[in-house]
Motif scaffolding. Structure first.
Motif: not given
Ligand code: FAD
Lengths: 87, 461
Positions: A41-42, A44-45, A48, A51, B20, B77, B448, B451-452, B455, B459
């Motif tokens: 997850m991190d 991906l951040d 992002m 970008r 997000r 997140q 969550l 969020i997922s 993502n 994203l």
């Protein structure tokens, strides 16, 4: 940007993503994942944020280059080298 | 204008998905049918008191600094600090059955010790079950064939009483399936409730929802309240537009819906063929809130939450009668470790309920039925708990009908349909679901999920 500025840009992103971690103790060649407890997850951040801040795309196959601080800098420097820092 | 994403619903999953997307400069709009945010977990005001609708407790408590626990992931997140949620941990909770009672708190060792003491011949099996639970990848987004949690439990435990006692809280806090759970769901709930445990935010759900809405708006996210989605126009396997209740039309590259899987397909126009195959959930509840003129502790209520069954065999299904008073959940908000005590004593009592009964009831009989069912529930409750009737200064109840009305979930099914779409996909390539029917349940789970799904489907592309 100089290599040092690219490094700082990565640190800024990490500070944003992991505010509670001790960013300054990060060594250049240790795995980021282990040093500051990053998961997918991190990552991906991080991608992002790159970008959003610099308008650069890191395709998923290149995520391996984000493994350590020095590999990050080496990977991003050619992409960011000709950028000016916003003042 | 074409939005990058439109999110249907300003419940926890919709708000989380929205944050997000807004964080990364996506042009995002949340459309919500109601004038208040929160959906299943909202709040309302009666006689100047604000009550949480859905909150007994937040599951998945983990302390500050953990970044991989569900709560830790949620916070990082959405970029909240742990302190911002102002979580106050539970004291102790209890599973009370006729023969035995088990206590637990946010230190999992306590429950292990309780089981070793109360069920000495089961503890070895329990520890092996635990090993299986710890090594299970419950968060995989792949849809696998369902595995029965009761079957798995029976492989490790031979005492049906222990099986039912462990199943009871997990079912109440997260099973869309009657009498059983999917094993992956069981693992999620086991960790959420027993291993991690409960807390409540100081300031209630109202406070958390406000934090989320503020952050979403600050990041540039847009919201339309009190204007629901009437239909989703589809063409060649794609969602091409949304029509709102006021007949305005909107367009988005991607749509994320928290309205429920079946509920979302029902909005699609023309209706998809898959609509016939999907079953709605049945599990719904009646809940009563009692405001007391004393602290619950002074009346003999000293636990944070009690999951009880008056029979050794615990039933979890839509009952044939209006509500099933033989088991329930009793929540005592006062018994959490708040920095300063709540202004009044409160007890909340939840029972399984029959949607059809409440749905078919003529309007004129509704109030009387609520009163009667509540009275029956209390009569049963007072067989094993102290009588608090004399102390009640205010009370209110809501039924499956109320839940359906305010959240749009068919049958008032709090945990949605039994079949989940873990990857969030629908028959349309740019329409995805999040929240309850994606398979992550409860407050933390739904958040969550938003969020997922944001993502994964927006994203990452
Ligand atoms: C009585 C009760 C007690 C609970 N107790 C707990 C607890 O103690 N702990 C816990 O963790 N969880 C609890 N839950 C469960 C928890 O509240 C839910 O799992 C969670 O809030 C689900 O969030 P969601 O975003 O998936 O769905 P929802 O909250 O249902 O969000 C969906 C939103 O979409 C909106 N919507 C629907 N259709 C449309 C449309 N066509 N157009 C526009 N908007 C639409 C709805 O109005 C709603 O706001 C409880 C729930 C209830 C009802």
């Amino acid at each position: 940007m100089t290599k040092e500025q690219v490094r700082q840009a990565i640190l800024d992103i990490l500070t944003e993503i992991a505010p509670d971690e001790d960013i300054h103790s990060i060594s250049d060649d240790g795995n980021l994942r282990d040093q500051i407890d990053l998961d997918s997850m991190d990552f991906l951040d991080i991608v992002m944020e790159l970008r959003k801040r610099f308008n650069i795309e890191v395709p998923e196959k290149d995520y391996e280059f984000l493994a350590t601080m020095s590999s990050c800098v080496n990977y991003l420097f050619p992409l960011l080298g000709d950028r000016k820092l916003a003042s | 204008m074409v939005y990058d994403a439109i999110i249907i619903g300003a419940g926890l999953s919709g708000l989380a998905g929205g944050i997000r997307l807004a964080l990364f400069d996506k042009k995002v709009l949340i459309v919500e049918k109601h004038t208040v945010v929160g959906g299943l977990n909202s709040f309302y005001t009666r006689k100047s008191r604000t009550f949480d609708v859905g909150l007994h407790a937040m599951t998945n408590y983990s302390p500050a600094g953990q970044r991989r626990s569900p709560l830790g992931k949620l916070l990082k997140q959405l970029r909240f600090r742990h302190e911002e949620f102002r979580l106050c941990q539970q004291e102790t909770s209890e599973i009370r059955f006729p023969e035995k009672s088990l206590h637990f708190n946010n230190d999992f060792e306590y429950l292990k010790q309780e089981i070793a003491e109360q069920f000495p011949d089961q503890i070895d099996g329990f520890l092996k079950l635990l090993e299986k639970i710890e090594n299970y990848d419950e968060l995989s987004l792949v849809n696998n064939a369902p595995v029965s949690a009761k079957d798995v439990m029976s492989e490790y435990l031979s005492d049906p009483l222990l099986i039912d006692m462990l199943f009871c809280p997990l079912a109440y806090y997260g099973s869309a399936r009657e009498q059983d759970m999917d094993f992956y769901q069981f693992v999620i709930m086991f960790k959420s409730v027993f291993v991690e445990g409960f807390s409540k935010p100081e300031g209630g759900m109202n406070y958390i929802l406000n934090l989320m809405v503020e952050k979403y708006r600050r990041l540039g996210g847009e919201m339309q309240m009190g204007n629901g989605v009437k239909s989703i126009r589809t063409q060649n396997g794609k969602a091409v537009g949304l029509v709102l209740d006021d007949d305005s039309e909107l367009q988005a590259k991607t749509i994320l819906s928290s309205a429920g899987y079946l509920e979302t397909l029902r909005l699609c126009d023309p209706a998809p063929a898959e609509l016939k195959e999907v079953k709605a959930g049945q599990m719904t509840f009646m809940e009563s809130i009692f405001v007391l003129d004393q602290l619950p502790k002074d009346l003999g209520y000293d636990q944070s939450i009690v999951f009880f069954s008056l029979n050794s065999k615990f039933q979890y299904r839509s009952p044939k009668i209006p509500i099933d008073p033989d088991s329930g959940v009793l929540c005592c908000p006062n018994n959490f470790q708040y920095p300063s005590p709540l202004p009044e004593g409160i007890l909340r009592l939840t029972h399984q309920a029959n949607y059809d009964y409440w749905n078919e009831l003529p309007r004129k009989d509704y109030i009387a039925a609520k009163k009667e069912q509540r009275a029956q529930a209390l009569e049963k409750l007072f067989k094993i708990f102290p009588n608090f009737s004399e102390s009640v200064v205010f009370l209110d109840s809501f039924t499956p009908k109320t839940i359906e009305k305010y959240t749009g979930h068919l049958n008032g099914a709090v945990y949605g349909a039994p079949e989940k779409s873990k990857n969030g996909q629908t028959p349309y390539e740019n329409l995805f679901i999040c929240g309850t029917d994606q398979g992550f349940l409860g407050i933390i789970g739904a958040t969550l999920s938003g969020i997922s799904m944001a993502n994964l489907h927006i994203l990452k592309n």
